[in-house]
Design an enzyme around this catalytic site. Structure first.
Site, PDB file in Angstrom:
ATOM      1  N   ARG A  73     -33.303  38.166 -16.645  1.00  0.00           N
ATOM      2  CA  ARG A  73     -32.358  37.051 -16.735  1.00  0.00           C
ATOM      3  C   ARG A  73     -31.551  37.226 -18.009  1.00  0.00           C
ATOM      4  O   ARG A  73     -32.076  37.147 -19.117  1.00  0.00           O
ATOM      5  CB  ARG A  73     -33.112  35.723 -16.760  1.00  0.00           C
ATOM      6  CG  ARG A  73     -32.160  34.512 -16.628  1.00  0.00           C
ATOM      7  CD  ARG A  73     -31.781  34.309 -15.183  1.00  0.00           C
ATOM      8  NE  ARG A  73     -30.607  33.435 -15.033  1.00  0.00           N
ATOM      9  CZ  ARG A  73     -30.652  32.116 -15.017  1.00  0.00           C
ATOM     10  NH1 ARG A  73     -31.817  31.488 -15.160  1.00  0.00           N
ATOM     11  NH2 ARG A  73     -29.541  31.417 -14.841  1.00  0.00           N
ATOM     12  N   GLY A  74     -30.275  37.444 -17.877  1.00  0.00           N
ATOM     13  CA  GLY A  74     -29.424  37.793 -18.999  1.00  0.00           C
ATOM     14  C   GLY A  74     -29.512  36.904 -20.216  1.00  0.00           C
ATOM     15  O   GLY A  74     -29.764  37.378 -21.326  1.00  0.00           O
ATOM     16  N   PRO A  75     -29.330  35.594 -20.075  1.00  0.00           N
ATOM     17  CA  PRO A  75     -29.329  34.730 -21.264  1.00  0.00           C
ATOM     18  C   PRO A  75     -30.635  34.789 -22.043  1.00  0.00           C
ATOM     19  O   PRO A  75     -30.643  34.577 -23.255  1.00  0.00           O
ATOM     20  CB  PRO A  75     -29.113  33.324 -20.667  1.00  0.00           C
ATOM     21  CG  PRO A  75     -28.425  33.564 -19.368  1.00  0.00           C
ATOM     22  CD  PRO A  75     -28.999  34.849 -18.842  1.00  0.00           C
ATOM     23  N   ASP A  76     -31.758  35.063 -21.378  1.00  0.00           N
ATOM     24  CA  ASP A  76     -33.068  35.071 -22.047  1.00  0.00           C
ATOM     25  C   ASP A  76     -33.322  36.367 -22.812  1.00  0.00           C
ATOM     26  O   ASP A  76     -33.909  36.352 -23.893  1.00  0.00           O
ATOM     27  CB  ASP A  76     -34.188  34.887 -21.022  1.00  0.00           C
ATOM     28  CG  ASP A  76     -34.190  33.495 -20.417  1.00  0.00           C
ATOM     29  OD1 ASP A  76     -33.489  32.620 -20.951  1.00  0.00           O
ATOM     30  OD2 ASP A  76     -34.875  33.292 -19.397  1.00  0.00           O
ATOM     31  N   THR A  77     -32.938  37.507 -22.240  1.00  0.00           N
ATOM     32  CA  THR A  77     -33.433  38.782 -22.777  1.00  0.00           C
ATOM     33  C   THR A  77     -32.370  39.841 -22.970  1.00  0.00           C
ATOM     34  O   THR A  77     -32.669  40.911 -23.490  1.00  0.00           O
ATOM     35  CB  THR A  77     -34.503  39.375 -21.840  1.00  0.00           C
ATOM     36  OG1 THR A  77     -33.878  39.880 -20.651  1.00  0.00           O
ATOM     37  CG2 THR A  77     -35.548  38.353 -21.462  1.00  0.00           C
ATOM     38  N   GLU A 140     -34.803  40.020  -5.980  1.00  0.00           N
ATOM     39  CA  GLU A 140     -35.124  41.364  -6.476  1.00  0.00           C
ATOM     40  C   GLU A 140     -36.639  41.545  -6.570  1.00  0.00           C
ATOM     41  O   GLU A 140     -37.183  42.589  -6.162  1.00  0.00           O
ATOM     42  CB  GLU A 140     -34.495  41.584  -7.855  1.00  0.00           C
ATOM     43  CG  GLU A 140     -32.988  41.750  -7.827  1.00  0.00           C
ATOM     44  CD  GLU A 140     -32.368  41.792  -9.211  1.00  0.00           C
ATOM     45  OE1 GLU A 140     -31.146  41.953  -9.300  1.00  0.00           O
ATOM     46  OE2 GLU A 140     -33.121  41.658 -10.208  1.00  0.00           O
TER      47      GLU A 140
END
Length: 676
Positions: A73-77, A140
């Protein structure tokens, strides 16, 4: 028609063409990004600030022969562990699909993601707090689990990023809240598939990352697991046999094993030409004909030490006699070799000697050895070998063009030949290597899995480098390393050849050099080797390169360099109190019977020293507020010196090596060597 109408007409005609050109450039940029690991984002990630409207938003993602699929998840990691891990994978040339789920815009992109997952063998879901909020992440994950069920050869390596694995397994906490929201948009069957996938992955062994963990260190561990699972794909076919037969036959003939005389064969040639390889092949072939045999590596390097002759004698004595008390001076060494070594029929290889090597001054008279004994001596300098009495010479010349091409292909393509579209370019590159096996291996390894543009640029650099400048050609590979790998390479070249990999890695981990992935890059590039006993090994030419790079930091003032390995330079720095914050590693390690007395004043200004090998020194004085960055300390202490050292608080110490000391558990000095 007025000017405004004319411009309007032209704009109307050009606008469709301009749109087509922009689309073409956009697609090309994405393809280029995927092939260039130096870019901040891969093809799989479209600029998040770009518009998501229009037909381009649903363009399929490019596909390739992927090995690893990252789901996150982009915003997290995105700017944390994901980017660090992706960097490690890309620099090791592991084909990695990295797609930011934030940038999904419609179902048109899904087939490309499925294709990338089908191609990949290893899946790394990075399960963060908001991972389950994304339908794309859940889709996914479910796909990964299904592929793993169908093919047991596929592997899922989960990272639980600041989330409890229990919440993933049971869909509790933030995951429970996410599913409550999904209930409004998805049917029960879909939700159950996603829950089952989370349960399966949550039960797998993975990495739990908390706020206290070093993300780089954990990414390094994950990389190590990925590499070990893919390593069989990277195993090189042995290259040691390329063109070796003629050399092997010629040297064995010169050894004349049927003769009862004591004989010496000298192997000479340019640095990197393969002298050590030939000597090793001969040694392995004929060693069974002898009572005892020993291969002495790094003779030139050993003799550069202040105690070099004694150190070399001790190597030979222990290698042949197996058990022997170390000698302390040259005369004792010659006598010990005569009494404990020479009565065996021996085969001794002395690799890489220079003009400091004198046979009689190290091993004594050759007539003392049992008949049938043999010595193989390798050197870049033929004159050194001609001074050895009765030495039979053999020159290792440059590899033939076809053998050079075969060796290059083994490293550049991991096969014996080049693909048709790279054959001509490969031959052009091989023609610049001068038939030097070391250069061929290093350049070939550098180009493995690289884009054609990198190949063409490397060819230009090789053509611009004079054929005689071997180190400059090898430096091309060094220049492409990132900073962490460069630091480790320079440490090995100056200090750690023959050192256990795990021992050194403790220090490098603490320095955030990420040794697992960095060492892997150096091995993959044919810059270092790991011996069977887990020790570092490096070709003498590459070690010379590392030391040359350090000397270039300041040609006139050694104390202004980052690493000092010469006893003479180290003592000049310490006794002259010339320490600076540029010095990171320092060695004073001779076996001289006279111990050098050093006080706390000699270590002033060495604020960045992280490695000190002072086996021939004795430290005294108050060391408070000194050596705050020291990670590795190697000393020899004697029982009566404990109360001479005070306030030696080493807060960052990782390795304390007191081998050779005669101290015991009740030694008073322990109270002064402590970590607070």
């Amino acid at each position: 028609m007025n000017l405004r109408e004319a411009l309007t007409t032209v704009a109307a005609l050009l606008l469709p063409a301009l749109i087509l050109i922009c689309k073409w450039l956009f697609r090309r940029r994405r393809r280029s990004s995927n092939n260039n690991p130096q870019l901040s984002e891969s093809t799989c990630i479209v600029d998040s600030s770009a518009s998501t409207t229009g037909s381009d938003a649903s363009l399929p993602l490019p596909t390739g022969d992927y090995e690893v699929f990252l789901s996150f998840r982009g915003p997290d990691t995105r700017h944390e562990i994901t980017d660090v891990l992706y960097h490690f994978l890309i620099r090791s040339k592991i084909r990695t699909f990295k797609h930011d789920e934030d940038l999904h815009v419609d179902e048109g992109i899904w087939p490309s993601l499925v294709e990338a997952m089908k191609e990949s063998r290893i899946y790394v879901p990075i399960l963060s707090e908001t991972y389950a909020e994304s339908k794309w992440c859940l889709k996914e994950l479910a796909e990964m689990v299904e592929y793993r069920k169908q093919d047991k050869g596929r592997i899922i390596l989960p990272i639980f990023y600041k989330v409890n694995p229990r919440d993933v397994r049971k869909q509790s906490g933030a995951y429970e809240e996410a599913f409550k929201r999904h209930m409004k948009n998805f049917d029960d069957k879909t939700l159950q598939i996603w829950k089952d996938a989370l349960k399966d992955v949550g039960e797998l062994k993975g990495w739990h990352v908390t706020d206290k963990d070093g993300q780089g260190a954990i990414a390094d561990e994950v990389f190590d697991n990925i590499w070990s699972n893919l390593s069989e794909n990277y195993e090189l076919m042995t290259d040691e046999l390329v063109g070796i037969d003629a050399h092997l036959k010629a040297v064995v003939e010169r050894l004349d094993l049927n003769s009862k005389a004591v004989a010496t064969v000298g192997i000479h040639g340019l640095g990197g030409i393969g002298k050590t390889t030939v000597a090793t092949a001969v040694y392995n072939k004929v060693c069974a004909h002898f009572d005892r045999h020993y291969f002495v590596e790094d003779v030139r390097e050993t003799l550069q030490r202040r105690d070099g002759i004694v150190a070399l004698q001790n190597k030979i004595i222990s290698g042949i006699a197996k058990k022997a008390t170390p000698v302390s001076n040259v005369s004792e060494g010659i006598r010990m070799i005569r009494d404990r070594v020479s009565h065996y029929k021996v085969l001794i290889v002395l690799d890489d000697v220079d003009d400091k090597f004198k046979f009689d001054g190290i091993l004594g008279n050759s007539e003392n050895f049992v008949s049938g004994s043999r010595f193989i001596v390798t050197s870049r300098n033929i004159k050194v070998l001609t001074l050895l009495e009765g030495c039979r010479l053999y020159e290792v010349g440059e590899m033939s063009y076809e053998h050079s091409f075969e060796l290059f292909c083994k490293h550049a393509f991991r096969k014996d030949s080049a693909p048709h579209d790279y054959a001509a370019l490969s031959r052009d590159i091989v023609s610049t290597t001068g038939g030097l096996p070391l250069t061929i291996k290093v350049v070939g390894s550098l180009l493995f899995k690289e884009d054609r543009a990198v190949w063409e640029e490397t060819l230009l650099r090789l053509r611009e480098t004079p054929e005689t400048e071997v180190l400059d050609r090898l430096k091309i590979s060094y220049d492409t390393l990132d900073d962490e790998a460069k630091q480790i390479f320079l440490d090995i070249a100056c200090f750690y050849v023959g050192t256990d990999k795990e021992k050194a890695s403790y220090m490098w981990s603490d320095c955030k050099f990420y040794p697992i992935s960095s060492i892997n890059v150096l091995v993959q590039r044919s810059i270092i080797k790991i011996r069977d006993n887990n020790e570092f090994s490096m070709h003498d030419q590459l070690r010379d390169l590392g030391k040359a790079i350090i000397r270039e930091e300041d040609m006139e003032h050694p104390w202004m360099r980052s690493r000092i390995w010469s006893d003479e330079d180290a003592l000049e720095l310490l006794l002259g109190k010339k320490g600076t914050d540029k010095v990171k590693a320092l060695r004073v390690n001779s076996s001289s019977p006279e111990t050098c007395q050093l006080t706390n004043e000699h270590f002033r200004n060495l604020s960045n020293l992280r490695y000190f090998d002072g086996n021939s020194t004795e430290l005294t004085g108050d060391f408070s507020d000194l050596l705050d960055n020291l990670r590795w300390l190697q000393l020899q202490y004697h029982a009566d010196s404990g109360d001479q050292l005070t306030n030696f608080h080493l807060n960052k110490l990782i390795i304390l090596d007191l081998r050779g000391s005669d101290i015991t558990d009740d030694w008073g000095g322990w109270t002064h060597i402590k970590v607070s």
